[in-house]
Design a protein around this motif. Structure first.
Motif, PDB file in Angstrom:
ATOM      1  N   MET A  31       1.019  -0.978   0.291  1.00 58.83           N
ATOM      2  CA  MET A  31      -0.296   0.281  -0.036  1.00 58.83           C
ATOM      3  C   MET A  31       1.123   1.274  -0.110  1.00 58.83           C
ATOM      4  N   LYS A  32      -0.126   2.413  -0.265  1.00 57.69           N
ATOM      5  CA  LYS A  32       1.298   3.871  -0.249  1.00 57.69           C
ATOM      6  C   LYS A  32       0.990   4.539   0.243  1.00 57.69           C
ATOM      7  N   CYS A  33       1.448   5.638   0.630  1.00 55.86           N
ATOM      8  CA  CYS A  33       1.030   6.685   2.201  1.00 55.86           C
ATOM      9  C   CYS A  33       2.116   8.067   1.679  1.00 55.86           C
ATOM     10  N   LEU A  34       2.103   8.986   1.880  1.00 54.69           N
ATOM     11  CA  LEU A  34       2.636  10.467   2.150  1.00 54.69           C
ATOM     12  C   LEU A  34       3.224  10.105   3.106  1.00 54.69           C
ATOM     13  N   VAL A  35       4.629  10.682   3.360  1.00 58.51           N
ATOM     14  CA  VAL A  35       5.575  10.734   4.512  1.00 58.51           C
ATOM     15  C   VAL A  35       6.171  11.840   4.909  1.00 58.51           C
ATOM     16  N   ALA A  36       5.950  11.927   5.639  1.00 57.74           N
ATOM     17  CA  ALA A  36       7.451  13.026   5.567  1.00 57.74           C
ATOM     18  C   ALA A  36       8.087  12.787   6.960  1.00 57.74           C
ATOM     19  N   CYS A  37       9.699  12.653   6.598  1.00 53.39           N
ATOM     20  CA  CYS A  37      10.908  11.996   7.431  1.00 53.39           C
ATOM     21  C   CYS A  37      12.108  13.405   7.616  1.00 53.39           C
ATOM     22  N   ASN A  38      13.175  12.927   8.776  1.00 57.32           N
ATOM     23  CA  ASN A  38      14.288  13.872   8.282  1.00 57.32           C
ATOM     24  C   ASN A  38      15.045  13.143   7.303  1.00 57.32           C
ATOM     25  N   GLU A  39      16.229  14.132   7.201  1.00 57.18           N
ATOM     26  CA  GLU A  39      17.228  13.122   5.820  1.00 57.18           C
ATOM     27  C   GLU A  39      17.592  11.853   5.993  1.00 57.18           C
ATOM     28  N   GLN A  40      18.190  11.487   7.206  1.00 57.62           N
ATOM     29  CA  GLN A  40      18.349  10.169   7.844  1.00 57.62           C
ATOM     30  C   GLN A  40      17.615   9.592   7.217  1.00 57.62           C
ATOM     31  N   THR A  41      16.422   9.115   7.449  1.00 57.12           N
ATOM     32  CA  THR A  41      15.199   8.244   7.281  1.00 57.12           C
ATOM     33  C   THR A  41      14.992   8.176   5.893  1.00 57.12           C
ATOM     34  N   ARG A  42      14.887   9.419   5.214  1.00 56.85           N
ATOM     35  CA  ARG A  42      14.949   9.070   3.839  1.00 56.85           C
ATOM     36  C   ARG A  42      16.474   8.396   3.210  1.00 56.85           C
ATOM     37  N   SER A  43      17.504   8.119   3.333  1.00 56.45           N
ATOM     38  CA  SER A  43      18.505   7.932   2.551  1.00 56.45           C
ATOM     39  C   SER A  43      18.496   6.504   3.126  1.00 56.45           C
ATOM     40  N   MET A  44      17.772   6.033   4.726  1.00 55.80           N
ATOM     41  CA  MET A  44      17.435   4.376   4.407  1.00 55.80           C
ATOM     42  C   MET A  44      16.357   4.265   3.379  1.00 55.80           C
ATOM     43  N   LEU A  45      14.657   4.663   2.898  1.00 60.56           N
ATOM     44  CA  LEU A  45      14.073   4.789   2.551  1.00 60.56           C
ATOM     45  C   LEU A  45      13.544   4.889   1.121  1.00 60.56           C
ATOM     46  N   VAL A  46      14.867   5.480   0.660  1.00 54.64           N
ATOM     47  CA  VAL A  46      15.650   5.895  -0.911  1.00 54.64           C
ATOM     48  C   VAL A  46      14.455   5.388  -2.327  1.00 54.64           C
ATOM     49  N   ASP A  47      14.795   3.530  -1.837  1.00 60.30           N
ATOM     50  CA  ASP A  47      14.814   2.693  -2.841  1.00 60.30           C
ATOM     51  C   ASP A  47      12.895   1.765  -2.585  1.00 60.30           C
ATOM     52  N   SER A  48      12.205   2.951  -1.460  1.00 65.04           N
ATOM     53  CA  SER A  48      10.849   2.688  -1.161  1.00 65.04           C
ATOM     54  C   SER A  48       9.478   3.315  -1.993  1.00 65.04           C
ATOM     55  N   GLY A  49      10.254   4.598  -2.775  1.00 66.38           N
ATOM     56  CA  GLY A  49       9.213   5.512  -3.328  1.00 66.38           C
ATOM     57  C   GLY A  49       9.585   6.691  -3.737  1.00 66.38           C
ATOM     58  N   GLN A  50       8.814   7.442  -4.027  1.00 69.60           N
ATOM     59  CA  GLN A  50       9.378   8.990  -4.615  1.00 69.60           C
ATOM     60  C   GLN A  50       9.449   9.529  -3.970  1.00 69.60           C
ATOM     61  N   PHE A  51      10.412  10.607  -3.609  1.00 64.16           N
ATOM     62  CA  PHE A  51      11.343  11.791  -2.561  1.00 64.16           C
ATOM     63  C   PHE A  51      11.083  13.443  -3.220  1.00 64.16           C
ATOM     64  N   MET A  52      10.742  13.900  -2.449  1.00 67.01           N
ATOM     65  CA  MET A  52      11.497  15.400  -2.317  1.00 67.01           C
ATOM     66  C   MET A  52      12.093  15.793  -1.536  1.00 67.01           C
ATOM     67  N   ALA A  53      11.936  17.198  -1.406  1.00 62.57           N
ATOM     68  CA  ALA A  53      13.023  18.075  -0.353  1.00 62.57           C
ATOM     69  C   ALA A  53      12.026  19.320  -0.335  1.00 62.57           C
ATOM     70  N   PHE A  54      11.539  19.869   0.261  1.00 62.64           N
ATOM     71  CA  PHE A  54      10.305  20.180   1.096  1.00 62.64           C
ATOM     72  C   PHE A  54      10.619  21.515   1.922  1.00 62.64           C
ATOM     73  N   ASN A  55      10.948  22.689   0.954  1.00 63.08           N
ATOM     74  CA  ASN A  55      11.056  23.637   2.583  1.00 63.08           C
ATOM     75  C   ASN A  55       9.631  24.562   3.085  1.00 63.08           C
ATOM     76  N   VAL A  56       8.910  23.462   4.647  1.00 63.66           N
ATOM     77  CA  VAL A  56       7.776  24.195   5.563  1.00 63.66           C
ATOM     78  C   VAL A  56       8.339  25.229   6.536  1.00 63.66           C
ATOM     79  N   GLU A  57       8.268  26.873   6.341  1.00 57.65           N
ATOM     80  CA  GLU A  57       8.086  27.330   7.184  1.00 57.65           C
ATOM     81  C   GLU A  57      10.049  27.237   7.227  1.00 57.65           C
ATOM     82  N   ASP A  58      11.014  27.246   5.952  1.00 55.22           N
ATOM     83  CA  ASP A  58      12.123  27.236   6.482  1.00 55.22           C
ATOM     84  C   ASP A  58      12.837  26.526   6.412  1.00 55.22           C
ATOM     85  N   THR A  59      12.170  25.220   6.730  1.00 50.40           N
ATOM     86  CA  THR A  59      12.592  23.824   7.864  1.00 50.40           C
ATOM     87  C   THR A  59      12.659  23.169   6.565  1.00 50.40           C
ATOM     88  N   VAL A  60      13.541  21.631   5.887  1.00 52.71           N
ATOM     89  CA  VAL A  60      13.939  21.418   4.999  1.00 52.71           C
ATOM     90  C   VAL A  60      13.196  19.830   5.622  1.00 52.71           C
TER      91      VAL A  60
END
Length: 372
Positions: free
Chosen positions: A1-30
Motif C-alpha cells: 500500500m502507498k502512503c505520503l510521509v514526512a521525515c528527516n534526511e537520515q530516514t530518507r536515505s534509508m527509504l530512498v528505494d521505497s518510493g518517490q521523494f523530494m525535499a520540501f521547504n516548510v517554514e524555512d525547514t527542509v
C-alpha cells in the motif's frame, strides 16, 4: 500500500528505494516528503477488537494547513522514523467486522471527525489519511451521496464539519452581519457557503485581490479587501462606513493569532467571535508587520469582558454538523471548490499547490490509481 510521509534526511536515505521523494521547504525547514510503498495491513475479522471496525481502501486524499507543523516536527526529529500525512480521504469499504451495522462492502465513505462520541476517540478519524489501507471504527466514518465524486469527497469532511459547526453555534438572527476572515481558506469557504443559505449578511475578508472575483462568483455581496501593507484598523473602519454599519454582530475566524487582536473592537456588545485555529503552526513561523498589528492581548480581553462578547473555541464538530453539510450538498445548496487534482505520482505539483499556492482557491486532491 502507498502512503505520503514526512521525515528527516537520515530516514530518507534509508527509504530512498521505497518510493518517490523530494525535499520540501516548510517554514524555512527542509522536510523530506515521500510517496512510499509499505506492506499491506491485514484485517482479522475474528479479532474482537475489530468487531465494530471497518476495513477501507483510500482512493483519494488531501492535506490540511495544520500539517505544516507535523512536517516540521518530522524533519527535526532525531531518531529514524516517518510521519504519515493526510487529513481527509474518500475510501471504499472492502470488509467489515461482524458487529458493524452502518456499512456494507462497496460503500463509499469519508471520515467523521465528530467530537461528541464516548464509544470512539473524538476528533479526526485518522491523521494518516494518505494510507491506502486503513482500519477505522464505524462511528468515525460516514457514507456519502452517490452524486459526490471522489475528488470532492476527499476535500469535504474536515472543512465542512468544522465550518458547519461554527455556523450552527453562532446565535445569528435575521439580517445580522457576519464577518468571515481569511475568506479563501478551506474552512472559510465552507463557512461562507453555509451562511449564504441563511438570512444573514455575509462579509468576506481577504488580503488577496485576485480572489475577489472568485468570491463574488460564489454569491458573496460584501467583500472586505485589505491591503496588508496598510493600516488594518483604518481600512476596516472605512469598510464598515461604506456598508453603513457600526459593528459586526458575529465573526468566524480560522486564524485567531492573525485577526483576534485586530477585530475584537469591531464586534458589537453581546456579539460573538468563534475561531478554530492558528496561522502560525510552528516555532519557526514568521510574524510579519501585518500579523503584529492590533490591540495588546490584555486590552483584547478587557474589551471582551466590558462588551460581554462571547469568545468561542471550536474543534471540528459533531455528527449532525457533517450530516447537515452532506444534506446541503445533496440538495445543491453548496458547491465544493477544487483547485487541482493530482493523479498518482506528481508529488511536487501536489505539495506546491497545497502548501505554497498563493492563488489557490479550494483544495488540492491527490488521487491514487487502481491497486493491482
Amino acid at each position: 500500500m502507498k502512503c505520503l510521509v514526512a521525515c528527516n534526511e537520515q530516514t530518507r536515505s534509508m527509504l530512498v528505494d521505497s518510493g518517490q521523494f523530494m525535499a520540501f521547504n516548510v517554514e524555512d525547514t527542509v522536510t523530506h516528503i515521500g510517496l512510499i510503498d509499505q506492506p499491506d495491513i491485514q484485517f482479522d475479522k475474528t479479532d474482537p477488537n475489530n468487531a465494530t471496525r471497518v476495513f477501507i481502501e483510500v482512493s483519494a486524499f488531501s492535506c490540511n494547513y495544520r500539517e505544516k507543523s507535523r512536517m516540521v516536527k518530522a524533519a527535526l526529529r532525531q531518531e529514524i522514523g516517518f510521519t504519515i500525512l493526510g487529513s481527509e480521504f474518500v475510501a471504499k469499504v472492502i470488509d467489515i467486522g461482524p458487529a458493524v451495522t452502518d456499512f456494507k462492502v462497496g460503500d463509499r465513505v469519508i471520515g467523521n471527525g465528530c467530537v461528541d462520541l464516548h464509544i470512539a476517540q473524538p476528533g479526526l478519524s485518522t491523521q494518516r489519511a494518505s494510507s491506502q489501507l486503513q482500519i477505522i471504527a464505524q462511528e468515525k466514518l460516514i457514507s456519502i451521496p452517490h452524486t459526490m465524486s471522489d475528488t470532492v469527497a476527499a476535500a469535504f469532511s474536515v472543512g465542512a464539519q468544522t465550518a458547519y459547526s461554527m455556523a450552527n453555534r453562532l446565535p445569528t438572527k435575521e439580517n445580522e452581519h457576519v464577518l468571515i476572515t481569511a475568506a479563501t481558506s478551506n474552512t472559510s469557504l465552507f463557512a461562507i457557503k453555509a451562511l449564504l443559505n441563511r438570512n444573514v449578511h455575509v462579509h468576506a475578508l481577504t488580503t488577496n485581490s485576485s480572489m475577489v472575483e472568485h468570491l463574488s462568483a460564489m454569491g458573496v455581496q460584501h467583500i472586505c479587501l485589505i491591503n496588508k501593507n496598510g493600516v488594518f484598523d483604518e481600512q476596516l473602519k472605512n469598510y464598515l462606513t461604506s456598508k453603513n454599519i457600526k459593528y459586526f454582530d458575529h465573526i468566524i475566524d480560522p486564524f485567531f493569532d492573525v485577526y483576534l487582536c485586530k477585530l475584537i473592537r469591531h464586534i458589537r456588545r453581546f456579539g460573538s467571535y468563534i475561531t478554530c485555529g492558528v496561522a502560525q503552526q510552528t516555532a519557526t513561523s514568521k510574524c510579519d508587520s501585518f500579523t503584529s498589528q492590533g490591540l495588546p492581548m490584555s486590552e483584547v480581553f478587557s474589551l471582551i469582558i466590558r462588551k460581554s462578547i462571547s469568545l468561542v473555541g471550536n474543534n471540528l464538530g459533531i455528527t449532525a454538523d457533517l450530516k447537515n453539510a452532506l444534506e446541503d450538498y445533496s440538495a445543491g445548496k453548496i458547491q465544493v471548490d477544487i483547485d487541482k487534482t493530482v493523479i498518482n505520482g506528481d508529488l511536487q505539483n501536489f505539495l506546491t499547490h497545497t502548501f505554497q499556492g498563493v492563488n489557490r482557491f479550494g483544495k488540492v486532491v491527490f488521487g491514487y490509481g487502481s491497486r493491482p
